[in-house]
Design an enzyme around this catalytic site. Structure first.
Site, PDB file in Angstrom:
ATOM      1  N   SER A 203      34.981  46.990  17.990  1.00  0.00           N
ATOM      2  CA  SER A 203      36.181  47.303  17.225  1.00  0.00           C
ATOM      3  C   SER A 203      37.357  47.418  18.164  1.00  0.00           C
ATOM      4  CB  SER A 203      36.014  48.626  16.466  1.00  0.00           C
ATOM      5  OG  SER A 203      37.240  49.031  15.877  1.00  0.00           O
TER       6      SER A 203
ATOM      7  N   VAL B 294      36.707  52.541  28.689  1.00  0.00           N
ATOM      8  CA  VAL B 294      37.062  53.388  29.833  1.00  0.00           C
ATOM      9  C   VAL B 294      37.923  52.598  30.807  1.00  0.00           C
ATOM     10  CG1 VAL B 294      36.150  54.652  31.809  1.00  0.00           C
ATOM     11  CG2 VAL B 294      35.073  54.886  29.555  1.00  0.00           C
TER      12      VAL B 294
ATOM     13  N   ALA C 137      37.699  47.708  41.094  1.00  0.00           N
ATOM     14  CA  ALA C 137      37.273  47.227  42.406  1.00  0.00           C
ATOM     15  C   ALA C 137      35.814  46.804  42.309  1.00  0.00           C
ATOM     16  CB  ALA C 137      37.437  48.324  43.457  1.00  0.00           C
TER      17      ALA C 137
ATOM     18  N   LYS D 182      39.292  41.807  48.303  1.00  0.00           N
ATOM     19  CA  LYS D 182      38.855  43.097  48.843  1.00  0.00           C
ATOM     20  C   LYS D 182      37.853  42.861  49.966  1.00  0.00           C
ATOM     21  CE  LYS D 182      36.179  47.221  47.647  1.00  0.00           C
ATOM     22  NZ  LYS D 182      35.379  47.899  46.608  1.00  0.00           N
TER      23      LYS D 182
ATOM     24  N   LEU E 182      27.783  52.015  30.830  1.00  0.00           N
ATOM     25  CA  LEU E 182      27.882  53.471  30.755  1.00  0.00           C
ATOM     26  C   LEU E 182      26.869  54.082  29.801  1.00  0.00           C
ATOM     27  CD1 LEU E 182      31.773  53.930  30.734  1.00  0.00           C
ATOM     28  CD2 LEU E 182      30.200  54.121  32.656  1.00  0.00           C
TER      29      LEU E 182
ATOM     30  N   ILE F 137      30.426  47.824  38.063  1.00  0.00           N
ATOM     31  CA  ILE F 137      30.327  46.466  37.552  1.00  0.00           C
ATOM     32  C   ILE F 137      29.063  45.793  38.087  1.00  0.00           C
ATOM     33  CG2 ILE F 137      31.422  44.181  37.680  1.00  0.00           C
ATOM     34  CD1 ILE F 137      34.103  45.587  37.293  1.00  0.00           C
TER      35      ILE F 137
END
Length: 746
Positions: A42, A48, A53, A81, A330, A343
Site C-alpha cells: 500500500s 523505514v 549505505a 563507497k 525487518l 540490505i
C-alpha cells in the site's frame, strides 16, 4: 502414510520497500518462468528507508539481475563507497578506517597484518592503512573503476529510489503489483498454513507460499504464525534512530562517516543530490528531543525535512521460516546499520530462498536448513557489531562504560582474546566479514596483539623492508592515478539534477490513481512530431488539488530556476505511479531507449509578464542536464478548470542551428533589457510566432488533461497574462504537475 507436499506455484510477497522489491526482482529473474509472483503493498504505508549505505556483496545481486551499473547509479542518485570512517569510537578524538578489500599481501600461514606487526616491531613499517588502496583512496577522496576488479567498492544510494528502481525492473519481467492494505491473514484450520491475504477493499490474494516483507510488524510470521522475537538488547544497547536529509555541501566523499557520541553514534552518507544523516542512540541515556537537538546541531547544509524517530529492538525471530511463510528484511530481525549490513541480509535471504526453493512442495528439511543458515549468518554479523561497542578505551559516559564491561557472546569473547594473544583470526566458511575487516576493527578499536606468527621472522630486515615498501609504493602509485571521486562521477554516471531546498520539501503518502480507462490520442504538430494527450487522466483530480492546497505554504520559487512561479516536489508515491504509466504507455510512441530516471513537481505560473528575464520570454527545450546519448521527455497535467489560463504551445526555430544556439546562449547570459534590445523581443510570455520561432501546434488546456511529448521540441506555456492576470493569481491559479523522464536514445 505421509501425505505428499503440495507443489508451490503461487508466490505472494507481503510488503514492498527495499526488501519486498529486492525479493520480487531476484525471485522473478531466477524463477519467474515457473511461478506466479505477486506483491501486495500500500502506498499509504511508509517504509523505514534508513539504510542508504551498502557493502560490496551487492554486486552479486546486480549480477543476478543483470543490471546496468551506470543506469542503476543514475536512477538512485548513488555515489561510491570504499569503507567507513569510525570517529571517536576507540576514544574521543581518535579515528580509524574500516575499508573494503585487502591490506597488503599475506602468506598461507599468516595474514599480512602479522608481517606488518613484525615490521612495526623492527621499525620498518608505516601506518597499517598505507598498504590498502581502498583506505588510502577513500581518505584522499579518490575513486575509479579499475580492471580485473582492482578496487573493492560498494555504493551509497537513495533507498526509496532504489526500491522504485527495483519495482520497475520486477514489473517489467512479470511481477504483478497489487495495491492495498492487508486487513486479514487467512490460514488453514488443519495445517496452520497461510492461505491468503484479504485486502481492505475486500479482495482475497491467495497463494501457496508467502514471503513476509511487512517490516518490524512481521504481520505473517510474527502476528499470524506467532514466532517469538529474541531480543539482543543486552549486547546492543541502542534502541532508537533519527533520520534527516540535508542539502549537499561540498563534494561527496567515497565513504560513510560513523561518529560516536556519549550515548550512541551518528551517520553521514553523501549522495549525488543530498546527504543522509542520522543518529542511533540508547533512549536510556538520552531523550528523543535531546538527540534530535544534537543531530540538528551536527549536520551540514540545510535540513530538507524534520527528523523522524524510529524505535527498534535489535534481535532476530526464533525462526525465519515457518510452515509456508519465510520472513526477509525487518520482519525477520533487525541489526543497526553500523556496518551497512541490512540490505545484504535481504539479499542473502533472497538468494538462500532461491537455493532452497520448495519446488515440489515445502519440506521440513529445507525449512531447518534455511533457519540454521540464517541464524549462523546473523549471529556472526551481530558479534562483529558488538565488537565496536565492547572493545573501546572510552570511559567518558555511562553508556560506554556499560558497553566495555558487558559480557559478550562466547564466540566473540574467544575471538577477541585469541587476537589479543596471537593476532590470529580464525573464521568459519562463508562468513560475511573477512580477516582484514576483523583486523582493521580490532586494531582500530585499540587491541594490540601480544604476539604474531613466527614465520614473519624468516625475513631479514632488508627483505622485510623491501616487501613492505613495494606494497606501500604500489598502493601510492595506483592511488595517485585515480581521479577525484566527484570527477569520476561527473564523467561516468552523473545523475539527473534534482532541485532541493528547505522550502521545497517532498510530500509523502498519497497516490495518483490513474484512470484505468485512460486512453492516449495523438495531436500531430507541423513537421510530423506528435503530442500524446490523455483526457480524464486520473480518477480523482480534486484530491490532487487538495493535496497541493494542503501544502500551499511549502511551494517555493527556486533561485536561478527559469520557471515563472513556485514549485513543490511530488510525493514519491505519485512520482512512481506516473513513471510506471509513462514507461508502460509512452516509451514506444516516443521511441525511447532505456529509462534513466524521472522528476516530477507541482507548478504554478505566478510571475508578472513584465518582470520576466530573457530565458522566460522565449520558448525552451528541456535539455539542460542531458549528456551525449540521452534524451528527455516531458508531461504536463492540467489541474485547473479555467481553460483560458492556457495549455501548451509548440514551436520550431526559423534560425540555423548555430544561430539558434547563440540565441539560447544569449538568453541565458544577457540581462532582460540587453536581450530585448538585441533581438527586439519585448517583455511577456511567448505564445505566438515571431521572426525567430514559428508556432507548429497548440494543445488547449482542459481540466484533468495530461500531455506527453519530446522535451527536445521547443515549447512554452500558453500564458495570456494581460487578459487573465487575476486568474493566475487567485488561489492555486494555473496549477499543473510537470514531469521529466530521462532516457537513453534508442
Amino acid at each position: 502414510m505421509t501425505t505428499a507436499p503440495k507443489p508451490v506455484r503461487r508466490v505472494v510477497i507481503a510488503g514492498g520497500g527495499t526488501a519486498g522489491w529486492m525479493v520480487a526482482a531476484g525471485l522473478s529473474k531466477c524463477l519467474g518462468k515457473h511461478y506466479d509472483i505477486r506483491l501486495v503493498e500500500s502506498e499509504e504505508i511508509g517504509t523505514v528507508g534508513v539504510g542508504e549505505a551498502t557493502i560490496p556483496t551487492l554486486h552479486l545481486m546486480h549480477e543476478i539481475l543483470d543490471l546496468d551499473e551506470r543506469e542503476f547509479i543514475q536512477a538512485t542518485q548513488a555515489t561510491f563507497k570504499l569503507g567507513i570512517s569510525f570517529e571517536n569510537w576507540r576514544n574521543v578524538g581518535e579515528n580509524y578506517f574500516h575499508s573494503f578489500g585487502k591490506t597488503g599481501k599475506g602468506h598461507w600461514t599468516a595474514g599480512f597484518h602479522h608481517f606488518w606487526l613484525e615490521g612495526r616491531k623492527r621499525g620498518l613499517a608505516s601506518d597499517y592503512g598505507d598498504y590498502c588502496l581502498e583506505l588510502r583512496a577513500g581518505l584522499d577522496n579518490r575513486f575509479a573503476l579499475l580492471p580485473d576488479n582492482g578496487i573493492n567498492y560498494a555504493y551509497h544510494f537513495d533507498a526509496t529510489l532504489y526500491g522504485q528502481y527495483l519495482r520497475r525492473f520486477a514489473e517489467d519481467i512479470g511481477v504483478q503489483r497489487i495495491e492495498g492494505k492487508i486487513a486479514k491473514v487467512h490460514t488453514d484450520a488443519a495445517s496452520g498454513d497461510v492461505t491468503g491475504l484479504q485486502l481492505d477493499g475486500g479482495a482475497l490474494i491467495e497463494g501457496d507460499f508467502f514471503i513476509d516483507c511487512t517490516g518490524m510488524r512481521a504481520l505473517l510470521l510474527g502476528e499470524t504464525l506467532g514466532v517469538p522475537y529474541e531480543s539482543w538488547s543486552h549486547w546492543l544497547p541502542c534502541d532508537s534512530a533519527l533520520a534527516v536529509q540535508t542539502t549537499l555541501v561540498g563534494e561527496p566523499v567515497p565513504y560513510t562517516r560513523s561518529i560516536a557520541h556519549p550515548w550512541g553514534w551518528q551517520w553521514r552518507i553523501p549522495l549525488q543530490h543530498r546527504v543522509g544523516n542520522g543518529l542511533v542512540f540508547s533512549s536510556q541515556h538520552i531523550s528523543d528531543d535531546e538527540a534530535k537537538a544534537v543531530l540538528l546541531a551536527n549536520v551540514e547544509g540545510e535540513v530538507l525535512r524534520p527528523p523522524r524517530v524510529i524505535k527498534f529492538t535489535p534481535g532476530q525471530r526464533e525462526v525465519v521460516w515457518k510452515k509456508n511463510v519465510v520472513a526477509i528484511g525487518l520482519s525477520s530481525g533487525f541489526l543497526e546499520p553500523l556496518e551497512s549490513t541490512s540490505i545484504h541480509l535481504i539479499q542473502k535471504g533472497m538468494t538462500r530462498l532461491v537455493e532452497l526453493f520448495p519446488t515440489d512442495g515445502i519440506r521440513q528439511s529445507d525449512i531447518d536448513e534455511y533457519n540454521q543458515q540464517a541464524r549462523e549468518q546473523i549471529e556472526v554479523i551481530r558479534d562483529f557489531i558488538i565488537l565496536h561497542y565492547h572493545v573501546t578505551h572510552r570511559t567518558d559516559s555511562a553508556f560506554w562504560r556499560q558497553c566495555r564491561d558487558m559480557d559478550v557472546p562466547p564466540l566473540l569473547k574467544h575471538r577477541i582474546q585469541h587476537f589479543r594473544d596471537t593476532a590470529r583470526i580464525m573464521l568459519r566458511q562463508g562468513e560475511l566479514f573477512a580477516e582484514n575487516s576483523w583486523v582493521q576493527v580490532m586494531m582500530g578499536q585499540g587491541i594490540v596483539p601480544a604476539s604474531h606468527h613466527p614465520i614473519t621472522r624468516n625475513m631479514d630486515d632488508r627483505n622485510l623492508a623491501d616487501f613492505l615498501n613495494d606494497i606501500r609504493k604500489d598502493v601510492a602509485r595506483t592511488m595517485m592515478k585515480l581521479p577525484k571521486h566527484q570527477q569520476f562521477i561527473q564523467g561516468f554516471c552523473p545523475a539527473p539534477k534534482v532541485e532541493v531546498s528547505a522550502a521545497k520539501r517532498v510530500l509523502a503518502g498519497p497516490t495518483l490513481r490513474i484512470n484505468p480507462d485512460a486512453r492516449l490520442h495523438a495531436v500531430e504538430l507541423v513537421g510530423g512530431a506528435k503530442v500524446h494527450v490523455v483526457d480524464d487522466f486520473v480518477q480523482d483530480p480534486e484530491a490532487l488539488v487538495a493535496l497541493a492546497q494542503s501544502a500551499a505554504g511549502q511551494f517555493g520559487a527556486i533561485a536561478g530556476h527559469p520557471y515563472p512561479g513556485p514549485q513543490l516536489d511530488l510525493p514519491g508515491s505519485v512520482s512512481a505511479e506516473l513513471d510506471a504509466f509513462f514507461r508502460q504507455h509512452l516509451r514506444e510512441p516516443l521511441r525511447l531507449g532505456a529509462p534513466l530516471g524521472m522528476y516530477g513537481r507541482f507548478s504554478r505560473v505566478a510571475q508578472d509578464a513584465s518582470t520576466l528575464d530573457a530565458r522566460q520570454r522565449i520558448c525552451h527545450r528541456d535539455d539542460s542536464a542531458l549528456q551525449p546519448g540521452e534524451m528527455i521527455s516531458a508531461s504536463v497535467h492540467y489541474l485547473f478548470k479555467d481553460a483560458s489560463l492556457g495549455g501548451t504551445v509548440f514551436f520550431r526555430s526559423l534560425m540555423s542551428d548555430a544561430d539558434t544556439q547563440q540565441f539560447r546562449r544569449d538568453a541565458n547570459t544577457m540581462d532582460a533589457s540587453a536581450f530585448g534590445d538585441k533581438y527586439g523581443i519585448p517583455p511577456g510570455y511567448m505564445t505566438e510566432s515571431n521572426r525567430y520561432f514559428e508556432v507548429i501546434g497548440r494543445v488547449p488546456a482542459r481540466w484533468n488533461r495530461a500531455i506527453f511529448y519530446d522535451g527536445g521540441i521547443f515549447h512554452s506555456g500558453d500564458i495570456q497574462w494581460a487578459a487573465h492576470k487575476a486568474g493566475y493569481q487567485a488561489g492555486l491559479g494555473r496549477l499543473t504537475i510537470n514531469a521529466f523522464f530521462k532516457s537513453r536514445l534508442p
